[in-house]
Design a protein around this motif. Structure first.
Motif, PDB file in Angstrom:
ATOM      1  N   TYR A 291       0.833  -1.203   0.000  1.00 26.00           N
ATOM      2  CA  TYR A 291       0.000   0.000   0.000  1.00 26.00           C
ATOM      3  C   TYR A 291       0.871   1.259   0.000  1.00 26.00           C
ATOM      4  O   TYR A 291       0.550   2.256  -0.650  1.00 26.00           O
ATOM      5  N   LYS A 292       1.971   1.213   0.712  1.00 27.27           N
ATOM      6  CA  LYS A 292       2.857   2.378   0.819  1.00 27.27           C
ATOM      7  C   LYS A 292       3.784   2.535  -0.384  1.00 27.27           C
ATOM      8  O   LYS A 292       4.109   3.653  -0.791  1.00 27.27           O
ATOM      9  N   THR A 293       4.209   1.403  -0.975  1.00 27.36           N
ATOM     10  CA  THR A 293       5.190   1.468  -2.062  1.00 27.36           C
ATOM     11  C   THR A 293       4.569   1.457  -3.455  1.00 27.36           C
ATOM     12  O   THR A 293       5.142   2.020  -4.396  1.00 27.36           O
ATOM     13  N   LYS A 294       3.400   0.821  -3.607  1.00 31.48           N
ATOM     14  CA  LYS A 294       2.773   0.718  -4.934  1.00 31.48           C
ATOM     15  C   LYS A 294       1.279   1.052  -4.870  1.00 31.48           C
ATOM     16  O   LYS A 294       0.431   0.248  -5.280  1.00 31.48           O
ATOM     17  N   PRO A 295       0.917   2.224  -4.359  1.00 28.68           N
ATOM     18  CA  PRO A 295      -0.506   2.553  -4.211  1.00 28.68           C
ATOM     19  C   PRO A 295      -1.274   2.585  -5.531  1.00 28.68           C
ATOM     20  O   PRO A 295      -2.472   2.273  -5.567  1.00 28.68           O
ATOM     21  N   ASN A 296      -0.603   2.936  -6.627  1.00 26.85           N
ATOM     22  CA  ASN A 296      -1.275   3.021  -7.917  1.00 26.85           C
ATOM     23  C   ASN A 296      -1.472   1.660  -8.583  1.00 26.85           C
ATOM     24  O   ASN A 296      -2.154   1.564  -9.604  1.00 26.85           O
ATOM     25  N   LYS A 297      -0.867   0.644  -8.004  1.00 29.14           N
ATOM     26  CA  LYS A 297      -0.973  -0.708  -8.559  1.00 29.14           C
ATOM     27  C   LYS A 297      -1.952  -1.573  -7.764  1.00 29.14           C
ATOM     28  O   LYS A 297      -2.026  -2.785  -7.969  1.00 29.14           O
ATOM     29  N   ILE A 298      -2.706  -0.933  -6.873  1.00 27.85           N
ATOM     30  CA  ILE A 298      -3.597  -1.669  -5.972  1.00 27.85           C
ATOM     31  C   ILE A 298      -5.044  -1.207  -6.137  1.00 27.85           C
ATOM     32  O   ILE A 298      -5.308   0.001  -6.221  1.00 27.85           O
ATOM     33  N   SER A 312     -15.827   4.468   8.512  1.00 26.87           N
ATOM     34  CA  SER A 312     -14.386   4.250   8.603  1.00 26.87           C
ATOM     35  C   SER A 312     -13.914   3.490   7.374  1.00 26.87           C
ATOM     36  O   SER A 312     -14.459   2.425   7.046  1.00 26.87           O
ATOM     37  N   ALA A 313     -12.925   4.026   6.667  1.00 27.78           N
ATOM     38  CA  ALA A 313     -12.431   3.366   5.458  1.00 27.78           C
ATOM     39  C   ALA A 313     -10.961   3.694   5.233  1.00 27.78           C
ATOM     40  O   ALA A 313     -10.447   4.694   5.739  1.00 27.78           O
ATOM     41  N   ILE A 314     -10.289   2.828   4.493  1.00 29.35           N
ATOM     42  CA  ILE A 314      -8.893   3.050   4.108  1.00 29.35           C
ATOM     43  C   ILE A 314      -8.865   4.024   2.925  1.00 29.35           C
ATOM     44  O   ILE A 314      -9.625   3.862   1.963  1.00 29.35           O
ATOM     45  N   GLU A 315      -8.011   4.998   2.981  1.00 31.94           N
ATOM     46  CA  GLU A 315      -7.909   5.983   1.906  1.00 31.94           C
ATOM     47  C   GLU A 315      -7.592   5.288   0.575  1.00 31.94           C
ATOM     48  O   GLU A 315      -6.698   4.457   0.482  1.00 31.94           O
ATOM     49  N   GLY A 316      -8.368   5.631  -0.458  1.00 27.25           N
ATOM     50  CA  GLY A 316      -8.149   5.049  -1.779  1.00 27.25           C
ATOM     51  C   GLY A 316      -8.961   3.795  -2.048  1.00 27.25           C
ATOM     52  O   GLY A 316      -9.008   3.319  -3.192  1.00 27.25           O
ATOM     53  N   SER A 317      -9.607   3.249  -1.029  1.00 27.55           N
ATOM     54  CA  SER A 317     -10.415   2.043  -1.225  1.00 27.55           C
ATOM     55  C   SER A 317     -11.758   2.399  -1.860  1.00 27.55           C
ATOM     56  O   SER A 317     -12.197   3.551  -1.810  1.00 27.55           O
ATOM     57  N   ILE A 318     -12.401   1.409  -2.464  1.00 29.59           N
ATOM     58  CA  ILE A 318     -13.735   1.608  -3.028  1.00 29.59           C
ATOM     59  C   ILE A 318     -14.722   0.697  -2.317  1.00 29.59           C
ATOM     60  O   ILE A 318     -14.354  -0.367  -1.812  1.00 29.59           O
ATOM     61  N   SER A 319     -15.969   1.102  -2.262  1.00 30.20           N
ATOM     62  CA  SER A 319     -17.000   0.337  -1.555  1.00 30.20           C
ATOM     63  C   SER A 319     -17.848  -0.475  -2.534  1.00 30.20           C
ATOM     64  O   SER A 319     -18.509   0.080  -3.405  1.00 30.20           O
ATOM     65  N   ILE A 320     -17.768  -1.789  -2.402  1.00 22.51           N
ATOM     66  CA  ILE A 320     -18.679  -2.704  -3.108  1.00 22.51           C
ATOM     67  C   ILE A 320     -19.120  -3.747  -2.080  1.00 22.51           C
ATOM     68  O   ILE A 320     -18.390  -4.699  -1.810  1.00 22.51           O
ATOM     69  N   PRO A 321     -20.274  -3.564  -1.434  1.00 23.73           N
ATOM     70  CA  PRO A 321     -20.726  -4.516  -0.416  1.00 23.73           C
ATOM     71  C   PRO A 321     -20.778  -5.946  -0.947  1.00 23.73           C
ATOM     72  O   PRO A 321     -21.021  -6.168  -2.144  1.00 23.73           O
ATOM     73  N   LEU A 322     -20.518  -6.896  -0.081  1.00 24.37           N
ATOM     74  CA  LEU A 322     -20.507  -8.306  -0.455  1.00 24.37           C
ATOM     75  C   LEU A 322     -21.786  -8.708  -1.180  1.00 24.37           C
ATOM     76  O   LEU A 322     -21.751  -9.466  -2.153  1.00 24.37           O
ATOM     77  N   SER A 323     -22.924  -8.170  -0.729  1.00 19.59           N
ATOM     78  CA  SER A 323     -24.213  -8.525  -1.328  1.00 19.59           C
ATOM     79  C   SER A 323     -24.353  -8.003  -2.759  1.00 19.59           C
ATOM     80  O   SER A 323     -25.232  -8.445  -3.493  1.00 19.59           O
ATOM     81  N   HIS A 324     -23.498  -7.039  -3.164  1.00 16.76           N
ATOM     82  CA  HIS A 324     -23.571  -6.462  -4.513  1.00 16.76           C
ATOM     83  C   HIS A 324     -22.466  -6.972  -5.430  1.00 16.76           C
ATOM     84  O   HIS A 324     -22.431  -6.614  -6.605  1.00 16.76           O
ATOM     85  N   LEU A 325     -21.606  -7.799  -4.912  1.00 16.42           N
ATOM     86  CA  LEU A 325     -20.365  -8.114  -5.615  1.00 16.42           C
ATOM     87  C   LEU A 325     -20.586  -8.836  -6.938  1.00 16.42           C
ATOM     88  O   LEU A 325     -19.757  -8.738  -7.848  1.00 16.42           O
ATOM     89  N   GLN A 326     -21.687  -9.554  -7.060  1.00 20.32           N
ATOM     90  CA  GLN A 326     -21.935 -10.310  -8.285  1.00 20.32           C
ATOM     91  C   GLN A 326     -22.754  -9.541  -9.323  1.00 20.32           C
ATOM     92  O   GLN A 326     -23.148 -10.106 -10.343  1.00 20.32           O
ATOM     93  N   GLN A 327     -23.007  -8.268  -9.059  1.00 23.26           N
ATOM     94  CA  GLN A 327     -23.707  -7.463 -10.045  1.00 23.26           C
ATOM     95  C   GLN A 327     -22.823  -7.286 -11.275  1.00 23.26           C
ATOM     96  O   GLN A 327     -21.614  -7.071 -11.171  1.00 23.26           O
ATOM     97  N   GLU A 328     -23.424  -7.343 -12.441  1.00 23.27           N
ATOM     98  CA  GLU A 328     -22.667  -7.336 -13.698  1.00 23.27           C
ATOM     99  C   GLU A 328     -21.770  -6.109 -13.837  1.00 23.27           C
ATOM    100  O   GLU A 328     -20.613  -6.222 -14.250  1.00 23.27           O
ATOM    101  N   SER A 329     -22.301  -4.936 -13.486  1.00 23.02           N
ATOM    102  CA  SER A 329     -21.521  -3.710 -13.653  1.00 23.02           C
ATOM    103  C   SER A 329     -20.282  -3.713 -12.756  1.00 23.02           C
ATOM    104  O   SER A 329     -19.194  -3.298 -13.182  1.00 23.02           O
ATOM    105  N   ASP A 330     -20.434  -4.201 -11.527  1.00 23.70           N
ATOM    106  CA  ASP A 330     -19.294  -4.255 -10.610  1.00 23.70           C
ATOM    107  C   ASP A 330     -18.254  -5.268 -11.073  1.00 23.70           C
ATOM    108  O   ASP A 330     -17.045  -5.024 -11.003  1.00 23.70           O
ATOM    109  N   LEU A 331     -18.711  -6.431 -11.540  1.00 22.36           N
ATOM    110  CA  LEU A 331     -17.787  -7.458 -12.009  1.00 22.36           C
ATOM    111  C   LEU A 331     -16.988  -6.979 -13.223  1.00 22.36           C
ATOM    112  O   LEU A 331     -15.780  -7.224 -13.319  1.00 22.36           O
TER     113      LEU A 331
END
Length: 383
Positions: A291-298, A312-331
């Motif tokens: 996360y510290k050395t290759k933030p653009n590759k994560i 509460s969230a980690i800076e740079g992370s994106i939110s995709i709840p587990l219940s939405h993970l199989q939605q076509e657009s997210d995949l």
């Protein structure tokens, strides 16, 4: 069927006498019957849809000791049917959420929790501690495992299952010649032949109703009253309001189980195993270095609910709840990102992120689940 000979209680306290007043005036229960309920222990395997109503009514009924086995976390999509949990417990362990609700409902009930899935290594150890076992699991591998452990330990098993608008209830292994699950299903259904609740869907009240009928059987077993569903299966169709009772015969061949190694193939289910080779994991310390050395590759995917992410969230992370993970657009988005970035999944402690990585692997998307979850990562990043 006899229960523990070491009766702990021979009286009801003042609170219990007031709380169970309607039972005490019921001739088929009365004071002595309520003491039987208080001195009985019931293990509920699963704190989901069936388990929610089972646990609430076990506590309300006055069962003295209640065990809960589950290692899952509360998700928003659970709340449509898992009524023992609440919006403010999303992200918490189901056993903790259920225990808290039970104690609010009836502080007289002792609650024992097991943060683990029932598996061949722990099944006998856990099940032998209780008088009656209630199967509220959601997959066939676990159901066969519970059934066989109960046969070995000579424990009565109250069975329930739900799909869509339909549900079934039965009692297995009540007496020496009683049927068991293998008399109903001698061969396990082909893996993935029967869709799960997440794939097929389930009416919320159907799990509630079947759970209540499971508790009804438990009460009758303890009190030795009424016609118990021993050798019978009660089948409900709530969409058309049909109900029928089928008879089940016992075959001696299905009782020849001496240890759980005899039918290991029956338990070979991802949901019944703590190990899953498809899941790749990464320690929070190792992730921190990347996360510290290759933030653009994560690409860090937070699979908690939106409410948790906003708090509460980690800076740079994106939110995709587990219940939405199989939605076509997210995949499609994740697949595209995976071509240029390394995918990581994160949740509160690591359980939901493992599920997320497993789902992604089915779509040929490589990812790694962060062990310890957001709490551990934030702690490391703050140092």
């Amino acid at each position: 069927m006899t229960f523990s000979k070491n009766i702990k209680f021979n009286f009801l306290n003042t609170d219990e006498q007031e709380r169970y007043q309607k039972h005490l005036t019921l001739k088929d229960i009365g004071y002595e019957g309520q003491l039987e309920l208080k001195n009985c222990s019931v293990l509920c395997i699963g704190a989901g849809g069936l388990g929610s109503s089972v646990l609430l009514y076990l506590a309300a009924t006055g069962i003295g000791k209640i065990g809960i086995v589950d290692n899952d976390y509360v998700e928003k999509s659970n709340l449509q049917r898992q009524i023992i949990h609440e919006t403010n417990t999303i992200g918490n362990l189901k056993i903790e959420s259920a225990q808290e609700r039970i104690k609010k409902l009836n502080p007289n009930s002792e609650v024992l929790t097991y943060e683990e899935r029932i598996n061949p290594e722990n099944a006998l150890k856990i099940i032998r501690k209780f008088d009656i076992i209630c199967d509220c699991s959601d997959n066939f591998g676990t159901r066969y495992l519970i059934n066989d452990a109960c046969l070995i330990l000579k424990k009565p098993l109250v069975f329930g299952s739900v799909q869509g608008f339909e549900g079934q209830v039965s009692v297995f292994n009540l007496y020496k010649n009683s049927p068991n699950l293998r008399d109903l299903l001698p061969e396990s259904p082909v893996k993935n032949a029967i869709p799960s609740c997440s794939e097929y869907g389930v009416l919320g009240i159907s799990t509630g109703l079947i759970g209540i009928f499971q508790v009804n059987e438990i009460i009758k077993i303890i009190l030795k009253k009424g016609e118990i569903l021993d050798g019978k299966i009660l089948v409900f169709d709530l969409l058309n309001m049909n109900m029928k009772k089928l008879h089940l015969k016992s075959a001696q061949v299905n009782k020849r189980i001496k240890d759980l190694s005899q039918f290991a193939d029956f338990y070979n289910d991802d949901e019944c195993s703590e190990k899953n080779s498809e899941i790749k994991r990464i320690d929070a310390n190792d992730f921190n270095s990347l996360y510290k050395t290759k933030p653009n590759k994560i690409l860090l995917i937070d699979v908690r609910e939106n409410e948790e992410f906003s708090t509460s969230a980690i800076e740079g992370s994106i939110s995709i709840p587990l219940s939405h993970l199989q939605q076509e657009s997210d995949l499609k988005f994740i697949q595209k990102e995976s071509l240029i970035k390394e995918i990581f999944t994160i949740c509160k402690s690591g359980k939901r992120s493992e599920k997320a990585s497993k789902i992604l692997s089915k779509f040929k998307i490589q990812s790694r689940s962060i062990v310890g979850g957001i709490e551990k990562v934030k702690k490391i990043l703050s140092n």
